[in-house]
Design a protein around this motif. Structure first.
Motif, PDB file in Angstrom:
ATOM      1  N   ALA A 307       1.077  -1.267   0.118  1.00  0.00           N
ATOM      2  CA  ALA A 307       0.097   0.014  -0.012  1.00  0.00           C
ATOM      3  C   ALA A 307       0.720   1.330   0.042  1.00  0.00           C
ATOM      4  O   ALA A 307       0.451   2.268  -0.761  1.00  0.00           O
ATOM      5  N   ARG A 308       1.938   1.204   0.643  1.00  0.00           N
ATOM      6  CA  ARG A 308       2.733   2.387   0.893  1.00  0.00           C
ATOM      7  C   ARG A 308       3.436   2.662  -0.383  1.00  0.00           C
ATOM      8  O   ARG A 308       3.672   3.865  -0.901  1.00  0.00           O
ATOM      9  N   ILE A 309       4.026   1.581  -0.902  1.00  0.00           N
ATOM     10  CA  ILE A 309       4.486   1.832  -2.418  1.00  0.00           C
ATOM     11  C   ILE A 309       3.843   2.549  -3.438  1.00  0.00           C
ATOM     12  O   ILE A 309       3.915   3.173  -4.172  1.00  0.00           O
ATOM     13  N   ALA A 333      11.301 -11.139   1.769  1.00  0.00           N
ATOM     14  CA  ALA A 333      11.395 -10.050   0.936  1.00  0.00           C
ATOM     15  C   ALA A 333      10.759 -10.468  -0.555  1.00  0.00           C
ATOM     16  O   ALA A 333      10.974 -11.742  -0.702  1.00  0.00           O
ATOM     17  N   GLY A 334      10.954  -9.501  -1.363  1.00  0.00           N
ATOM     18  CA  GLY A 334      10.409  -9.728  -2.556  1.00  0.00           C
ATOM     19  C   GLY A 334      10.778  -8.486  -3.655  1.00  0.00           C
ATOM     20  O   GLY A 334      10.988  -7.496  -2.934  1.00  0.00           O
ATOM     21  N   LEU A 335      10.631  -8.626  -4.865  1.00  0.00           N
ATOM     22  CA  LEU A 335      11.071  -7.426  -5.852  1.00  0.00           C
ATOM     23  C   LEU A 335       9.670  -7.190  -6.414  1.00  0.00           C
ATOM     24  O   LEU A 335       8.901  -7.835  -6.951  1.00  0.00           O
ATOM     25  N   VAL A 336       9.229  -5.891  -6.282  1.00  0.00           N
ATOM     26  CA  VAL A 336       7.976  -5.480  -6.741  1.00  0.00           C
ATOM     27  C   VAL A 336       8.259  -4.910  -8.176  1.00  0.00           C
ATOM     28  O   VAL A 336       9.152  -3.876  -8.129  1.00  0.00           O
ATOM     29  N   ALA A 350      13.507   7.933  -8.942  1.00  0.00           N
ATOM     30  CA  ALA A 350      14.031   9.304  -8.162  1.00  0.00           C
ATOM     31  C   ALA A 350      13.061   9.473  -6.774  1.00  0.00           C
ATOM     32  O   ALA A 350      13.613   9.492  -5.781  1.00  0.00           O
ATOM     33  N   ALA A 351      11.980   9.654  -7.292  1.00  0.00           N
ATOM     34  CA  ALA A 351      10.924   9.717  -6.129  1.00  0.00           C
ATOM     35  C   ALA A 351      10.850   8.498  -5.156  1.00  0.00           C
ATOM     36  O   ALA A 351      10.851   8.865  -3.808  1.00  0.00           O
ATOM     37  N   GLY A 356      13.116   6.631   0.433  1.00  0.00           N
ATOM     38  CA  GLY A 356      13.768   5.362   1.285  1.00  0.00           C
ATOM     39  C   GLY A 356      13.743   3.843   0.518  1.00  0.00           C
ATOM     40  O   GLY A 356      13.866   3.161   1.302  1.00  0.00           O
ATOM     41  N   TRP A 357      12.784   3.913  -0.640  1.00  0.00           N
ATOM     42  CA  TRP A 357      12.856   2.573  -1.267  1.00  0.00           C
ATOM     43  C   TRP A 357      14.220   2.265  -1.653  1.00  0.00           C
ATOM     44  O   TRP A 357      15.016   2.825  -2.291  1.00  0.00           O
ATOM     45  N   SER A 358      14.553   1.011  -1.749  1.00  0.00           N
ATOM     46  CA  SER A 358      15.886   0.297  -2.431  1.00  0.00           C
ATOM     47  C   SER A 358      15.194  -0.248  -3.706  1.00  0.00           C
ATOM     48  O   SER A 358      14.597  -1.063  -4.110  1.00  0.00           O
TER      49      SER A 358
END
Length: 361
Positions: A307-309, A333-336, A350-351, A356-358
């Protein structure tokens, strides 16, 4: 349409009932298993009480092998002004109905191109058909009233009507639905006896290919039994391609440069033909698939992360066109993978980094 009777309360029948009931239609439910009908009624798909008289439309949602007998029974009993079925095969049931001597003026064969790996009423949803093609196969003697009621049903379910010949429909679904199911099962079957060390390496590719292999075998036996010829025709062509692919790969093992180069050309041709075929699969809103950029984000397995992403993407003014999740082995963990328009990819990357996202390239 004010009243409807749904005969067969599995995934499709219950979803039809939910969609109609949500739009004010009085839906009556019937199933050979009273418990299944009771479950569908409890979900809000209609009532188990039989109608007091003929309804506007009867929707027969039973396996293909039982369609003809069920439709013929409904017509002879005068249960509805019009009767449709929603089975995934169309020409066989119609031939059986003709052999039974049923009056087919009030009957129309249809097929909603929607479903899930799960079956039964508990898997049903009112929005199952939204935006999905719903094939109608009227015959020469189909009454206008039956066609209009079927079109109204499609509209109430918010699907997209597609009119086709019954035989053409069966050839089409053999290619785009029935053969892919078997191909998925064939690939998944190779994993059954594989070494655990190999299975642990499974990535998103094998998950995508084998997703529908989790479908109910009993349901697919019914479907394939009703459409064996067209499916066998497609598989025969695939078998030729597989044979050529095997020969090409064997050529890559050769010490002869000419043979190796011939193998390379053959494999490249196969891959490019695959590219060309994939490009014809309709994308978003039915248009040709767009070339989206992928922004891959590492996400931990915690409540609210997805939801946050999406909220952060929205705050950046970027529309996410599509999404997939690749789960990491033995990690929380996982890759979205967020698919966006190419011009939006750097903006989104960039946003998300600022928040703080990797980001993974």
């Amino acid at each position: 349409m004010r009243t409807a009777l749904v005969i067969g309360t599995g995934l499709i029948g219950t979803s039809v009932g939910l969609a109609l009931a949500a739009r004010g239609v009085a839906v009556h439910l019937s199933d050979h298993d009273p418990g299944t009908a009771r479950t569908a009624a409890a979900l809000g798909a209609g009532t188990e009480e039989p109608p007091e008289g003929p309804v506007d439309l009867a929707v027969v949602a039973v396996p293909p092998a039982h369609v003809a007998a069920t439709v013929a029974g409904a017509i002879r009993a005068g249960l509805a002004r019009a009767c449709i079925d929603v089975a995934s095969v169309k020409s066989g049931p119609r031939r059986e109905l003709e052999a039974l001597g049923a009056d087919l003026g009030s009957y129309l064969g249809t097929h909603p191109m929607a479903g899930k790996e799960r079956s039964g009423p508990l898997a049903a949803t009112a929005d199952l058909f939204e935006g999905r093609p719903w094939v109608l196969t009227p015959g020469k003697g189909t009454d206008t009233e039956a066609l209009n009621l079927a079109l109204e049903l499609v509209s109430l379910c918010r699907a997209v009507p597609v009119v086709m010949d019954a035989e053409a429909h069966d050839r089409a679904v053999a290619l785009v639905s029935h053969t892919p199911q078997l191909m998925s099962s064939l690939v998944a079957a190779r994993l059954r006896g594989a070494e655990e060390s190999a299975v642990r390496l499974c990535g998103q590719g094998v998950r995508d290919v084998t997703r529908i292999a989790a479908s109910d075998p009993g349901m697919w036996i019914d479907i394939l039994t009703a459409n064996p010829g067209p499916v066998a025709d497609v598989l025969a062509d695939v078998a030729v391609d597989l044979g050529e692919a095997v020969q090409a790969l064997r050529a890559l093992e050769s010490c002869d440069d000419d043979k190796r180069q011939g193998g390379v050309r053959a494999v490249e041709d196969l891959l490019r033909r695959g590219n060309a075929g994939r490009s014809r699969v309709p994308g978003k809103h039915g248009a040709a698939p767009a070339a989206y950029e992928i922004v891959a984000v590492l996400v931990t397995d915690r409540p609210g992360e997805l939801a946050r992403i999406f909220a952060d993407a929205g705050a950046a003014g970027v529309n996410v066109e599509d999404v997939s999740i690749e789960h990491a082995t033995d990690q929380q963990a996982g890759l979205v993978q967020l698919m966006v328009e190419p011009s939006a990819a750097p903006v989104l990357s960039a946003a998300l980094r600022e928040r703080g996202w990797s980001i993974r390239q």
